[in-house]
Design an enzyme around this catalytic site. Structure first.
Site, mmCIF file in Angstrom:
data_model
loop_
_atom_site.group_PDB
_atom_site.id
_atom_site.type_symbol
_atom_site.label_atom_id
_atom_site.label_comp_id
_atom_site.label_asym_id
_atom_site.label_seq_id
_atom_site.Cartn_x
_atom_site.Cartn_y
_atom_site.Cartn_z
ATOM 1 N N SER A 33 98.691 49.482 -23.595
ATOM 2 C CA SER A 33 99.522 50.623 -24.265
ATOM 3 C C SER A 33 100.341 51.113 -23.124
ATOM 4 O O SER A 33 99.776 51.144 -21.900
ATOM 5 C CB SER A 33 98.730 51.384 -24.887
ATOM 6 O OG SER A 33 99.743 52.559 -25.294
ATOM 7 N N TYR B 73 91.811 57.398 -26.105
ATOM 8 C CA TYR B 73 92.371 56.250 -26.038
ATOM 9 C C TYR B 73 93.341 55.898 -24.769
ATOM 10 O O TYR B 73 93.183 54.765 -24.620
ATOM 11 C CB TYR B 73 93.431 56.580 -27.446
ATOM 12 C CG TYR B 73 94.397 55.396 -27.640
ATOM 13 C CD1 TYR B 73 94.025 54.281 -28.378
ATOM 14 C CD2 TYR B 73 95.808 55.144 -26.919
ATOM 15 C CE1 TYR B 73 94.831 53.364 -28.834
ATOM 16 C CE2 TYR B 73 96.567 54.158 -27.250
ATOM 17 C CZ TYR B 73 96.095 53.214 -28.142
ATOM 18 O OH TYR B 73 96.945 52.172 -28.528
HETATM 19 N N1 NAP Z 1 101.437 50.240 -32.814
HETATM 20 C C1 NAP Z 1 101.689 50.808 -31.555
HETATM 21 O O1 NAP Z 1 102.655 51.638 -31.641
HETATM 22 C C2 NAP Z 1 100.808 50.524 -30.523
HETATM 23 C C3 NAP Z 1 101.315 50.685 -29.314
HETATM 24 C C4 NAP Z 1 100.478 50.510 -27.933
HETATM 25 C C5 NAP Z 1 99.222 49.950 -28.253
HETATM 26 N N2 NAP Z 1 98.973 49.315 -29.523
HETATM 27 C C6 NAP Z 1 97.859 48.431 -29.575
HETATM 28 O O2 NAP Z 1 98.244 47.421 -30.517
HETATM 29 C C7 NAP Z 1 96.831 46.902 -31.024
HETATM 30 C C8 NAP Z 1 97.005 46.684 -32.515
HETATM 31 O O3 NAP Z 1 97.337 48.016 -33.075
HETATM 32 P P1 NAP Z 1 98.302 48.223 -34.445
HETATM 33 O O4 NAP Z 1 99.364 49.168 -33.953
HETATM 34 O O5 NAP Z 1 98.753 47.011 -34.823
HETATM 35 O O6 NAP Z 1 97.313 48.886 -35.513
HETATM 36 P P2 NAP Z 1 96.905 48.603 -36.785
HETATM 37 O O7 NAP Z 1 97.653 48.387 -37.560
HETATM 38 O O8 NAP Z 1 95.735 49.715 -37.085
HETATM 39 O O9 NAP Z 1 95.976 47.219 -36.354
HETATM 40 C C9 NAP Z 1 94.598 47.315 -35.901
HETATM 41 C C10 NAP Z 1 94.245 45.881 -36.157
HETATM 42 O O10 NAP Z 1 92.664 45.905 -35.294
HETATM 43 C C11 NAP Z 1 91.653 45.441 -36.198
HETATM 44 N N3 NAP Z 1 90.352 46.056 -35.784
HETATM 45 C C12 NAP Z 1 90.196 47.451 -35.694
HETATM 46 N N4 NAP Z 1 88.806 47.469 -35.360
HETATM 47 C C13 NAP Z 1 88.310 46.376 -35.452
HETATM 48 C C14 NAP Z 1 87.023 45.705 -35.293
HETATM 49 N N5 NAP Z 1 85.892 46.622 -35.070
HETATM 50 N N6 NAP Z 1 86.841 44.672 -35.444
HETATM 51 C C15 NAP Z 1 87.958 43.769 -35.520
HETATM 52 N N7 NAP Z 1 89.156 44.212 -35.657
HETATM 53 C C16 NAP Z 1 89.307 45.276 -35.764
HETATM 54 C C17 NAP Z 1 92.214 45.873 -37.733
HETATM 55 O O11 NAP Z 1 91.713 44.939 -38.684
HETATM 56 P P3 NAP Z 1 90.336 45.233 -39.523
HETATM 57 O O12 NAP Z 1 90.372 46.572 -39.835
HETATM 58 O O13 NAP Z 1 90.608 44.292 -40.641
HETATM 59 O O14 NAP Z 1 89.124 44.680 -38.716
HETATM 60 C C18 NAP Z 1 93.601 45.689 -37.515
HETATM 61 O O15 NAP Z 1 93.846 44.486 -37.772
HETATM 62 C C19 NAP Z 1 95.890 47.747 -30.789
HETATM 63 O O16 NAP Z 1 95.044 47.619 -29.620
HETATM 64 C C20 NAP Z 1 96.506 49.224 -30.155
HETATM 65 O O17 NAP Z 1 95.946 50.133 -29.586
HETATM 66 C C21 NAP Z 1 99.642 49.606 -30.603
#
Ligand code: NAP
Length: 248
Positions: free
Chosen positions: A140, A154
């Protein structure tokens, strides 16, 4: 070309969006998350839109470390050799350190760092054996500096993940295995739902197109989307902390 791609956290948000982008490019997919019903729905959607694409799904809690190894090995066997693993599963809980609620900070640390390490271990076990593959971690822009309030733990986990990724890259320097860290800016997803308005936020599809472009480049580090986040990261790295906190 990386033909068989495993993505963790593929049930929603960035993981789901990247899966759709890679499916549109004709890649076979191994998709994991805890909510199997969402993965099954995504698989059905891909089967309708891109019938030539093979999709394997597995329920996986990345905090169940033994299960991570088992699921990665099983998916590798099912697709006939993974050639890219995207360590994407993550949470953004977190509260100020010392505010009397250790649990969400611990969950963030365990899921975003310890479980990411386990996924790297399981992926590299496969890649080292065949001396090929592309390991991708989703860090991130928050990894660039220590951040206040709910972002403190985080940001620390993402900084740790970025350092881990660079260390693995150093370790594999003289091998054909490629290693990339991706630093997304703000991309619409469940992780930020309900949070205050975020600057430069892009919708999920736009963000995931940019993510896939960055991953395909196989560069060691990519800020996504590149504009404005490469420039923001450059400034963030240099701002005195007192000035930085005014903008956060
Ligand atoms: N969106 C942004 O702006 C942003 C920016 C920087 C970095 N990121 C990173 O991108 C990645 C994806 O995030 P997102 O934005 O797409 O958020 P999201 O929509 O909340 O997706 C998170 C995903 O991680 C899975 N997950 C969470 N805990 C888990 C566990 N214990 N075991 C297996 N799967 C798990 C969830 O699936 P289940 O709940 O079905 O298990 C879900 O598919 C993360 O690492 C986040 O830190 C996002």
């Amino acid at each position: 070309m990386r033909k068989k791609i495993l993505i963790t956290g593929a049930s929603t948000g960035l993981g789901r969006g990247m899966a759709l982008e890679f499916a549109a490019a004709g890649r076979d997919l191994a998709l994991c998350a805890r909510r199997l019903e969402l993965l099954e729905a995504l698989k059905a959607d891909i089967a309708t839109r891109f019938p030539a694409v093979r999709v394997a799904v597995r329920a996986l809690d990345v905090n169940d470390h033994e299960q991570v190894f088992e699921v990665f090995r099983g998916l590798d066997a099912e697709l006939g050799g993974l050639d890219r693993v995207i360590v994407n599963a993550g949470i953004g809980k977190g509260v100020p350190v010392g505010s009397g609620q250790f649990r969400p900070n611990r969950a963030t640390a365990e899921t975003n760092f310890v479980a990411a390490l386990v996924q790297c271990e399981a992926a590299l076990e496969l890649f080292r054996a065949r001396q090929s593959g592309h390991l991708v971690t989703i860090a991130s822009v928050a990894a660039i500096r220590g951040l206040p309030r709910s972002q403190t733990v985080y940001a620390a986990t993402k900084a740790g993940l970025a350092a881990l990724t660079e260390g693995i890259r150093a370790d594999l320097w003289h091998t054909p295995i490629r290693v990339s860290a991706i630093y997304p800016g703000y991309i619409e997803s469940d992780i930020s739902a309900g949070a205050r308005k975020r600057p430069f936020l892009v919708d999920t599809a736009t963000g995931c197109r940019a993510l896939v472009r960055a991953i395909e480049s196989e560069r060691p580090r990519s800020f996504v989307p590149p504009w404005p986040w490469t420039a923001i990261a450059f400034v963030m790295r240099r701002l005195p902390l007192g000035l930085l906190v005014r903008f956060l």
